[in-house]
Design a protein around this motif. Structure first.
Motif, PDB file in Angstrom:
ATOM      1  N   ASP A  94      81.682  59.678  42.305  1.00 18.98           N
ATOM      2  CA  ASP A  94      82.414  59.729  43.452  1.00 18.98           C
ATOM      3  C   ASP A  94      83.275  61.161  43.881  1.00 18.98           C
ATOM      4  O   ASP A  94      83.712  61.837  42.887  1.00 18.98           O
ATOM      5  N   PHE A  95      82.708  61.725  45.105  1.00 13.94           N
ATOM      6  CA  PHE A  95      83.539  62.927  45.235  1.00 13.94           C
ATOM      7  C   PHE A  95      84.281  62.884  46.584  1.00 13.94           C
ATOM      8  O   PHE A  95      84.062  62.196  47.468  1.00 13.94           O
ATOM      9  N   GLY A  96      85.415  63.451  46.600  1.00 16.87           N
ATOM     10  CA  GLY A  96      86.415  63.866  47.787  1.00 16.87           C
ATOM     11  C   GLY A  96      85.720  64.578  48.616  1.00 16.87           C
ATOM     12  O   GLY A  96      85.141  65.756  48.188  1.00 16.87           O
ATOM     13  N   CYS A  98      86.674  67.723  50.643  1.00 19.93           N
ATOM     14  CA  CYS A  98      87.733  68.401  50.604  1.00 19.93           C
ATOM     15  C   CYS A  98      87.730  69.845  51.270  1.00 19.93           C
ATOM     16  O   CYS A  98      86.501  70.418  51.538  1.00 19.93           O
ATOM     17  N   PRO A 107      82.786  69.090  48.121  1.00 25.96           N
ATOM     18  CA  PRO A 107      83.100  68.036  47.388  1.00 25.96           C
ATOM     19  C   PRO A 107      83.922  68.428  46.281  1.00 25.96           C
ATOM     20  O   PRO A 107      83.722  69.428  45.350  1.00 25.96           O
ATOM     21  N   ILE A 110      85.823  62.852  41.924  1.00 26.17           N
ATOM     22  CA  ILE A 110      86.943  61.943  41.551  1.00 26.17           C
ATOM     23  C   ILE A 110      86.865  61.083  40.365  1.00 26.17           C
ATOM     24  O   ILE A 110      87.815  61.040  39.618  1.00 26.17           O
ATOM     25  N   TYR A 328      92.187  66.208  50.094  1.00 23.80           N
ATOM     26  CA  TYR A 328      91.006  65.513  50.830  1.00 23.80           C
ATOM     27  C   TYR A 328      91.336  66.135  52.420  1.00 23.80           C
ATOM     28  O   TYR A 328      92.602  66.105  52.919  1.00 23.80           O
ATOM     29  N   LYS A 341      90.072  61.215  56.394  1.00 24.83           N
ATOM     30  CA  LYS A 341      89.641  61.565  55.440  1.00 24.83           C
ATOM     31  C   LYS A 341      88.407  60.750  54.884  1.00 24.83           C
ATOM     32  O   LYS A 341      88.400  59.473  55.147  1.00 24.83           O
ATOM     33  N   GLU A 343      85.254  60.073  51.278  1.00 23.54           N
ATOM     34  CA  GLU A 343      84.965  60.215  49.906  1.00 23.54           C
ATOM     35  C   GLU A 343      83.711  59.387  49.894  1.00 23.54           C
ATOM     36  O   GLU A 343      83.197  58.511  50.775  1.00 23.54           O
ATOM     37  N   ARG A 345      80.296  58.100  47.535  1.00 27.64           N
ATOM     38  CA  ARG A 345      79.875  57.701  46.222  1.00 27.64           C
ATOM     39  C   ARG A 345      78.466  57.591  46.192  1.00 27.64           C
ATOM     40  O   ARG A 345      77.487  57.083  47.003  1.00 27.64           O
ATOM     41  N   VAL A 372      92.217  56.909  48.930  1.00 29.42           N
ATOM     42  CA  VAL A 372      91.130  56.455  49.733  1.00 29.42           C
ATOM     43  C   VAL A 372      90.843  54.825  49.226  1.00 29.42           C
ATOM     44  O   VAL A 372      90.046  54.425  48.568  1.00 29.42           O
TER      45      VAL A 372
END
Length: 394
Positions: A94-96, A98, A107, A110, A328, A341, A343, A345, A372
């Motif tokens: 998982d990446f926010g 940002c 990215p 998270i 984010y 915002k 995220e 995956r 999120v």
């Protein structure tokens, strides 16, 4: 983030098309989604995709160097399941989305899991977005549906007949992810079975179908220990910790091994600095960090604003991490000119004979709240919930 496609989608969007999107998902699965489906996909540039892949490949490289003994330490003794495997069958990151200090969209990691997310659903979700908005086919995932299906069959069924393979969950009909179970059944020809319905005879497990007892040889596991512990007076014939003649896909121990437990061990420019709570250095500022329990699921127990009083009161500090906060960035414009915002995956599979995992699909989540998680959004918000990412092709 791809102005051309964002503008076209927002111009084409209507509530009627959103209703059609949800209706198609219901027709294909036989179920209403129990979670909020976002009105919109997210659009990401080729440059952002390259950053995602660079970070993911680095994380995979680092995990491959970790010793089995170190990973074993992540598994609580009371949760250890016999018959462990060398690799997890599923691997998700998982990446926010940002904004960096120099103003670039990037990215930030998270969390990561060796647990199957909504693989079957996300493929159908992507297809359905393309049916309702045909122009999206220009930038869809290049993997054909048949290739995706073959990967999933190879991974989950192996050489067994679908009848001898089950998707295992606890009270599956009550799970928010039930729509994915239904689509997995259609994709693979297997049945979803509740843990309470499993029968045990010696080292063998069975389920009942139309009056017949059918031996289980492979389990596509969707049960989370964390959830079992919260169910009072749960009665089952089979305990995970028993040594039985089945193949786990993926083995339950990997839920703990590929988890927040690894975050303090990873290094990359897109990996925020993390510490185990009991090792948090005095020269860091607590207000710059998020407090997370190691083995919670779906954001439960996360504290965005931990205080010294809160952290001092925790007895099992080794079971918590502090992860540096990331910002984010609201970059996904809705039809009202407001921004969400997001995220993303990345959904990998990792076959036992493969050196590296294979990226099959993605899952995106959109929000206008601090976390999120759809539960934290206002009820009338739009451009929130479960989504899918489309990447520019050039």
């Amino acid at each position: 983030m791809i102005p051309k496609y964002r503008k076209q989608f927002n111009q084409d969007f209507s509530q009627e098309k959103y209703s059609l999107l949800k209706e198609y998902l219901k027709q294909k699965s036989g179920l209403e989604p129990a979670f909020r489906v976002s009105e919109s996909p997210i659009f990401l540039t080729k440059e952002f995709e390259s950053k995602l892949i660079d970070a993911s490949e680095s994380i995979i490289d680092q995990i491959k160097t970790l010793s089995p003994d170190l990973l074993r330490k992540a598994v609580p003794d009371n949760c250890y399941v016999p018959g462990d495997t060398d690799k997890p069958h599923f691997f998700t990151i998982d990446f926010g989305i940002c904004r960096s200090e120099n103003g670039e969209i990037e990215p930030q990691l998270i969390e990561l899991q060796a647990f199957p997310s909504l693989y079957a659903f996300q493929k159908v979700f992507e297809d359905t977005f393309c049916e309702v908005y045909p122009f999206l086919s220009e930038i869809r995932n290049k993997m054909p549906h048949e290739e995706f299906k073959n990967y999933m069959k190879d991974l989950i069924l192996g050489n067994e007949h679908p009848e001898n393979v089950i998707l295992l969950e606890i009270y599956p009909e009550k799970q928010k992810t039930a729509i994915d179970f239904a689509l997995t059944e259609k994709l693979l020809g297997i049945k979803t079975i509740c843990l309470t319905k499993i029968k045990k005879n010696g080292r063998k497990l069975y389920y009942e179908n139309e009056g017949r007892l059918i031996e289980i040889k492979r389990i596509y596991n969707r049960v989370i220990f964390d959830e079992l512990d919260r169910i009072p007076d749960l009665k089952t014939e089979f305990d995970f910790r028993e040594d039985v003649d089945i193949k786990w896909v993926t083995h339950p121990n990997w839920f703990f091994k590929i988890s927040k437990f690894l975050l303090p061990l990873l290094q990359h420019q897109f990996v925020p600095k993390s510490y185990f709570l009991h090792e948090f250095p005095k020269n860091e500022n607590l207000e710059d960090f998020v407090l997370k329990p190691l083995f919670s699921f779906a954001g439960s127990g996360v504290n965005l604003n931990p205080t010294k009083e809160i952290t001092d009161a925790i007895d099992d500090k080794e079971n918590y991490i502090l992860q540096r906060k990331v910002n984010y960035e609201p970059v996904f414009e809705d039809i009202n000119g407001d921004f969400s915002k997001g995220e993303i995956r990345l959904l990998y599979i990792w076959r036992e004979n493969d050196e590296r995992p294979i990226l099959l699909e993605n899952l995106a989540r959109m929000t206008k709240a601090d976390m999120v998680n759809v539960d934290f959004n206002k009820k009338d918000a739009i451009w929130i919930g479960s989504s899918n990412a489309f990447f520019a092709q050039e």
